[in-house]
Enzyme design. Structure first.
Site, PDB file in Angstrom:
ATOM      1  N   ARG A  20       0.837  -1.198   0.000  1.00 42.36           N
ATOM      2  CA  ARG A  20       0.000   0.000   0.000  1.00 42.36           C
ATOM      3  C   ARG A  20       0.877   1.256   0.000  1.00 42.36           C
ATOM      4  O   ARG A  20       0.660   2.199  -0.763  1.00 42.36           O
ATOM      5  CB  ARG A  20      -0.928   0.014   1.210  1.00 42.36           C
ATOM      6  CG  ARG A  20      -1.946  -1.124   1.221  1.00 42.36           C
ATOM      7  CD  ARG A  20      -2.617  -1.294   2.586  1.00 42.36           C
ATOM      8  NE  ARG A  20      -3.171  -0.040   3.073  1.00 42.36           N
ATOM      9  CZ  ARG A  20      -2.865   0.524   4.248  1.00 42.36           C
ATOM     10  NH1 ARG A  20      -1.998  -0.051   5.055  1.00 42.36           N
ATOM     11  NH2 ARG A  20      -3.424   1.658   4.615  1.00 42.36           N
ATOM     12  N   LYS A 103      12.930  -6.050   1.728  1.00 40.43           N
ATOM     13  CA  LYS A 103      13.933  -6.605   2.627  1.00 40.43           C
ATOM     14  C   LYS A 103      13.263  -7.441   3.697  1.00 40.43           C
ATOM     15  O   LYS A 103      12.085  -7.228   3.977  1.00 40.43           O
ATOM     16  CB  LYS A 103      14.808  -5.509   3.250  1.00 40.43           C
ATOM     17  CG  LYS A 103      14.122  -4.200   3.612  1.00 40.43           C
ATOM     18  CD  LYS A 103      13.013  -4.236   4.615  1.00 40.43           C
ATOM     19  CE  LYS A 103      13.403  -4.822   5.955  1.00 40.43           C
ATOM     20  NZ  LYS A 103      12.211  -4.896   6.875  1.00 40.43           N
ATOM     21  N   ASP A 188      13.364  -8.624   9.766  1.00 35.42           N
ATOM     22  CA  ASP A 188      12.469  -7.484   9.593  1.00 35.42           C
ATOM     23  C   ASP A 188      13.042  -6.206  10.193  1.00 35.42           C
ATOM     24  O   ASP A 188      13.141  -5.191   9.516  1.00 35.42           O
ATOM     25  CB  ASP A 188      11.116  -7.793  10.237  1.00 35.42           C
ATOM     26  CG  ASP A 188      10.110  -6.684  10.007  1.00 35.42           C
ATOM     27  OD1 ASP A 188       9.940  -6.267   8.839  1.00 35.42           O
ATOM     28  OD2 ASP A 188       9.501  -6.222  10.980  1.00 35.42           O
TER      29      ASP A 188
END
Length: 362
Positions: A20, A103, A188
């Site tokens: 988004r 990533k 993350d």
């Protein structure tokens, strides 16, 4: 050549939440356009396109392959789970699509090398989605860190990225699933910490990585909280901490022989179109040691476009150079990605080996 012809046409592969934000960024970038979106569900792709500003004529596909087979798609943005990157990024490259890849870029450096080889073989550009690297603040920070008179020689770097995930995230998010994103918080959040450390070290790889005591894993064995220390042969040291279990924090502290850099929002700035950092040089106390005689100065850099749109714009610029001017792909970005992955891999190995130091080799 008409403006619409010079814009790089993007296909979005997958409808993850981060897509988004990047779809908006593609819309904002002056040299890019939203052209197509593909999902495993045609209904999901249609709903995503309708909700995220895709133009009326955009192509909507019920598979990833259909986006890659569309001859009008120049480049793809790929926000798929990390476990799917090597399959879909290599296929995209073989089909001549330039790849903007989320990533962490892969589950390990060996997988990423497959992606790089496919991109090099097809002459397509590869870049990872580390947005803050493209904020103009980052260039200003790098200038300060490279200034021998104000900052001196780098001695230590400390970074932190944590956020307090809710119960639903910790149970259902792809980042806690071993078959989708087995790197967990290290992939993350730790990715950003490692990248900041490498930026401060001028992308010189450390020689060893040693994981911190007390990593937290969920029942499936995926990391929820961890950290590490990194060491260079010349005595530089770095530490980082990343977690899904602590309050939102995004800090860099880089200390040199003459100066110090502080950043408190390095990944996502407090404000979309301006970002600050604090710099101090040759700091000292007053005579009575009651206050600083030279406190850090605040440096604020403004931007017309948010950092994610600047990322898309730079990627599209490189793609356009290849498409229209027969240029070669820029190797800087995959090189930086690979170094980040190598450090990440070493930290993961250190955790798996009972926190022993792990050598890092290119």
């Amino acid at each position: 050549m008409a403006e619409t012809q010079t814009k790089i046409r993007f296909g979005v592969i997958g409808c993850a939440d981060i897509a988004r934000k990047v779809s908006r960024a593609i819309s904002l970038a002056p040299n890019a356009s939203l052209y197509a979106v593909g999902s495993r569900s045609l209904d999901k792709a249609r709903a995503f396109a309708a909700a995220n500003g895709f133009p009326d004529g955009a192509k909507v596909y019920g598979s990833y392959e259909a986006v890659l087979d569309d001859p009008e798609v120049d480049a793809v943005y790929m926000p798929l789970p990390t476990s799917l990157h090597v399959r879909w990024a290599t296929l995209a490259a073989r089909k001549g699509k330039h790849v903007l890849l989320e990533k962490p870029v892969a589950l390990g450096a060996a997988e990423f090398d497959e992606i790089v080889a496919a991109c090099e073989s097809s002459g397509v550009q590869l870049m990872d989605g580390t947005m803050w690297m493209h904020n103009p603040r980052t260039a200003s920070m790098k200038d300060f860190l490279s200034d021998a008179h104000r900052f001196g020689q780098l001695k230590s770097i400390h970074t932190c990225f944590t956020f307090a995930a809710d119960a639903d995230f910790l149970e259902n998010d792809i980042r806690v699933k071993p078959d989708l994103d087995s790197l967990g918080c290290l992939g993350d959040a730790g990715w950003y910490c490692i990248r900041a450390i490498l930026l401060a070290a001028n992308f010189e790889l450390p020689k060893t990585a040693t994981a911190s005591r007390g990593p937290v894993l969920n029942q499936a064995g995926v990391l929820l909280s961890c950290g590490a220390s990194l060491h260079w042969e010349d005595g530089k040291v770095a530490t980082f901490h990343c977690s899904f279990l602590s309050n939102l924090t995004m800090d860099i502290t880089a200390v040199g022989t003459k100066g110090t850099l502080h950043v408190h929002d390095f990944i996502i700035p407090y404000e979309e179109k301006e970002a600050s950092f604090y710099a101090s040089s040759e700091s000292s106390f007053d005579d009575l040691v009651t206050r600083w005689s030279s406190p850090p100065s605040k440096h604020t850099i403004k931007t017309d476009l948010p950092q994610e749109a600047l990322m898309v714009s730079e990627f599209a610029r490189l793609v356009a150079e290849i498409k229209f001017n027969n240029s070669k792909p820029e190797k800087k970005w995959p090189t930086i990605s690979r170094k980040t992955q190598l450090v990440l891999d070493a930290v993961k190995a250190s955790i798996e080996r009972g926190l022993e130091p792990v050598q890092i080799q290119e």
